[in-house]
Motif scaffolding. Structure first.
Motif, short mmCIF file in Angstrom:
data_model
loop_
_atom_site.label_atom_id
_atom_site.label_comp_id
_atom_site.label_asym_id
_atom_site.label_seq_id
_atom_site.Cartn_x
_atom_site.Cartn_y
_atom_site.Cartn_z
N GLU B 203 0.83 -1.20 0.00
CA GLU B 203 0.00 0.00 0.00
C GLU B 203 0.87 1.26 0.00
O GLU B 203 0.59 2.22 -0.71
CB GLU B 203 -0.95 0.01 1.22
N CYS B 207 0.96 4.04 -2.95
CA CYS B 207 0.49 5.38 -2.60
C CYS B 207 1.59 6.43 -2.68
O CYS B 207 1.44 7.52 -2.14
CB CYS B 207 -0.13 5.37 -1.21
N HIS B 266 2.43 9.96 0.44
CA HIS B 266 1.81 10.98 -0.42
C HIS B 266 2.30 10.80 -1.85
O HIS B 266 3.32 10.19 -2.11
CB HIS B 266 2.15 12.38 0.09
N LYS B 352 -2.26 13.26 -3.43
CA LYS B 352 -2.96 12.22 -2.70
C LYS B 352 -2.23 11.97 -1.39
O LYS B 352 -1.01 11.88 -1.37
CB LYS B 352 -3.00 10.94 -3.53
N SER B 354 -2.21 9.36 1.93
CA SER B 354 -2.74 8.05 2.33
C SER B 354 -2.24 7.67 3.71
O SER B 354 -1.06 7.85 4.03
CB SER B 354 -2.31 6.97 1.33
N ILE B 356 -1.73 4.41 6.04
CA ILE B 356 -1.64 2.96 5.84
C ILE B 356 -1.31 2.27 7.16
O ILE B 356 -0.40 2.68 7.87
CB ILE B 356 -0.56 2.63 4.79
N THR B 367 -10.54 6.31 10.63
CA THR B 367 -10.96 7.19 9.55
C THR B 367 -11.37 8.57 10.08
O THR B 367 -10.94 9.61 9.56
CB THR B 367 -12.16 6.56 8.78
N SER B 385 -10.83 7.33 -1.03
CA SER B 385 -10.96 5.89 -1.31
C SER B 385 -10.30 5.13 -0.18
O SER B 385 -9.41 5.64 0.51
CB SER B 385 -10.33 5.52 -2.66
N THR B 386 -10.76 3.91 0.03
CA THR B 386 -10.22 3.12 1.15
C THR B 386 -10.00 1.68 0.71
O THR B 386 -10.62 1.19 -0.23
CB THR B 386 -11.21 3.10 2.34
N ARG B 390 -6.00 0.89 4.33
CA ARG B 390 -5.56 2.19 3.80
C ARG B 390 -6.74 3.13 3.66
O ARG B 390 -7.85 2.71 3.34
CB ARG B 390 -4.91 1.99 2.42
N ILE B 391 -6.49 4.42 3.92
CA ILE B 391 -7.44 5.49 3.58
C ILE B 391 -6.68 6.51 2.76
O ILE B 391 -5.61 6.98 3.19
CB ILE B 391 -7.98 6.22 4.83
N SER B 392 -7.19 6.86 1.57
CA SER B 392 -6.54 7.87 0.75
C SER B 392 -7.50 9.01 0.48
O SER B 392 -8.70 8.78 0.29
CB SER B 392 -6.13 7.27 -0.61
#
Lengths: 428, 428
Positions: B203, B207, B266, B352, B354, B356, B367, B385-386, B390-392
């Motif tokens: 991830e 990312c 990032h 972006k 992220s 992780i 989150t 998006s997840t 991961r959360i991006s």
């Protein structure tokens, strides 16, 4: 039409402009209806640059790794040539020596080609591709290691490919127009030879003419592959190397005097060593030459004086590559106590001038005429050696030019008009 | 002890001094009792120089010949590394990808490794040699052509060799000390991770963390090869990539909150395209994404707004590599008449960010905490998006640094002391 093999040296592919010119010439041969296979050297100074890099990490790099390193040079140039051909709308495939089936012995740095198995090349030809092969390299039969062929290696690659592919001709492109009757820098009136036999070319190469390497000519002679030596900068017909001195009827006619001599070669790369005051006993000369052989030194000319009756001492002189001078002198100095010779003389200011021609076999006056010409030029002769088709003399290095010019004129080799040539040396 | 595979990138072998340093490190591993196999990249800028040469002879060189050309780069560096090792009194043998048995598919320029048959490597190890292998290259299974693996290729070579040789570890030497919780140029308080799982590393790589390439991590995960990412400029322990998120009991304990998050990554290489005013009918979105797929464009995040009831029109936004922006816009513009959308918006000023961490699976509050931290830093969120770990989010490019720093602090990743690091990118 059949297969044409072409060879381009380092100066012919020195930069992108040169590579594009070479590509156009290759494509022209394809357009003319030939199947074309090309052997290329590394670009310009690439080999020297790689050697510098090796030197920077190790003063004595292993030969296997040096070969691995240096073979990158041809890999680069062959891929670029293939790209330039592709840019002209023709399809080209490059192959390393190993891929091309150039099988050698295992002597890194100066491997000998022992077989060529050109299956991939033949497939590529059958598929319509122009084939580019990395010169100077192969793969060893036993160990499957990458090898290089040593100096003149790409010429030999080209001839070996021509033999394996049963090519019509092997064209060696260089920066001169062909093989000349003498070095045009010394004799501006030197003429380009239209043809020359393998034997004469061998003698010319052995006597200092730098245009083709000995091994390449030997290979071509063995497999009867005609070599066309020509300029990559012009469209002129160059010199065809082919045929044996035994097959040339024209040389039997007295009227063709001018054709008796192929050319006058010279060599400034040798030194002369004289071992002074050697006891004239059985076996002393053998000891000297055994020591030199053990030091891996190749001798060229050897002369032993008649011993002086009063002292029963003799002098032995020989020539050898200057690069081996130091090693030879050291080896000999180690023998002084055992043999009891008086002293060693080392002379780097010598040059060798050679007259080469198949016709001299049937013309007994050639030697006398050669010596007379040199004497008339006021040049002293040192050592002399001869073969069936060659006479070589050692002179002072400063007298080389005068001796070459005098011999060239004496044998009516001078052209009435001076041909335009560019002379230079290419690495491998 | 077993086999250690090491990988050195272009900056680690950029010049003779660097090569000698690498040789000393390799020899140290041998002295420590390991059998050592090394994958090397081309020296410093060699690849770019070769690409320049190709460009100079052909604007669109054939991929096969480009691979032939580029593979010369690793050939040079591996031979030099072997020489430098030899200069230290140890024996080394270099092997091309083909000799090393790196078998790939036939896709020139981005071939995939499909098998490794390391017979020659194993023989060389058995004979006591240190083995140096050219990274980034292989030979195609069907056509026996030389191939290159594309970006990150030498990392993949190293991991593939480690898998085939059943090595204890694959050490990836780079110019940073390991994998960090964030880019230390943005977050000076970023901490080096001692370990990270394959999934988290995947991830992170996907990312924007540039330290390891996705393919290499995927390969290591598949064959369960531990990767040790460490600096070639220090002796420090780096980061070990190994294990699955499912095997880490420590993550199950609430008390280990700090370990929940591996890091904040990032990426500033993406652009955002919005298709405005798409009729909200079945199949229109499919048409858009089919056209993009046919243009070989990989999309990252995709968002479709709820359609406005009054107009029955919707907007579709997605992100993609900036390098594909022009092609994508052209492909979409060609659909305007058919689909009848209103307009296209293209935005390169996005970034972006992220978060992780394997632990977020069992921690529902992650989150919310991430979004709150970014909001507190005054940064607006765009797309979201997840994945499981991961959360991006997409933010303004100018806000990337602030968002990364805020998230890093919020999850207690900041070190109490700033570690010294050098950051940079290596080519392949």
């Amino acid at each position: 039409m059949g297969i044409v093999v072409q060879k381009y040296g380092g100066s012919s592919v020195a930069d992108p402009t040169a590579i594009k010119r070479v590509a156009r010439r290759i494509v022209q041969a394809k357009k003319d209806g030939h199947d074309v296979v090309v052997a290329v050297s590394a670009m310009g100074d690439t080999t020297d640059e790689l050697l510098d890099k090796a030197q920077a990490v190790s003063p004595l790099p292993p030969a296997r790794e040096l070969d691995m390193l240096l073979t990158a040079g041809e890999r680069i140039s062959m891929a670029l040539v293939a790209m330039a051909i592709s840019d002209l709308g023709f399809s080209a495939r490059s192959f390393t020596g190993s891929q091309a089936g150039v099988i050698t012995d295992s002597v890194h740095g100066k491997a000998k080609i022992i077989d060529v198995t050109p299956g991939r090349i033949q497939e590529a030809i059958a598929d319509g591709h122009i084939v580019i092969v990395a010169g100077f390299q192969g793969v060893s039969q036993d160990t499957k290691e990458i090898t290089t062929l040593g100096r003149g290696g790409t010429d030999t690659t080209a001839v070996a490919l021509a033999a394996a592919l049963k090519a019509d001709v092997c064209e060696i492109y260089t920066d001169v127009d062909g093989v000349f009757t003498a070095d045009p820098r010394i004799v501006p009136a030197a003429r380009k030879l239209d043809t020359v036999t393998y034997e004469e070319m061998l003698e010319l190469a052995a006597c200092g003419a730098k245009i083709l390497h000995l091994r390449c000519v030997e290979y071509a002679r063995r497999y009867d592959i005609p070599i066309h030596v020509r300029s990559s900068f012009s469209q002129l017909h160059g010199t065809i190397v082919r045929g044996s001195i035994d097959d040339i009827p024209v040389l039997k006619g007295k009227s063709m005097e001018a054709a008796i001599i192929a050319g006058v070669a010279h060599d400034r790369s040798e030194a002369k060593i004289t071992v002074v005051g050697v006891p004239d006993k059985v076996g002393e000369a053998a000891r000297i030459f055994t020591a030199l052989a053990e030091a891996q030194i190749n001798l060229d000319m050897i002369v032993q004086n008649v011993s002086a009756a009063a002292t029963n001492l003799t002098d032995i002189s020989f020539t050898l590559p200057r690069t081996d001078g130091q090693v030879a002198m050291t080896a000999l100095a180690g023998l002084q106590a055992t043999i009891g010779f008086q002293t060693l003389l080392y002379d780097e200011t010598v040059g060798k001038v050679s007259l080469i021609g198949a016709g001299m076999r049937s013309h007994p006056g050639v030697t006398a005429k050669f010596f007379a010409a040199i004497a008339d030029a006021g040049v002293n002769l040192g050592m002399i050696s001869t073969s069936e088709i060659r006479i070589s003399v050692i002179v002072d290095e400063a007298d080389v030019d005068a001796a070459v010019a005098a011999a060239h004129t004496a044998f009516d080799l001078d052209a009435t008009e001076v041909e335009a040539v560019v002379y230079g040396g290419s690495g491998r």
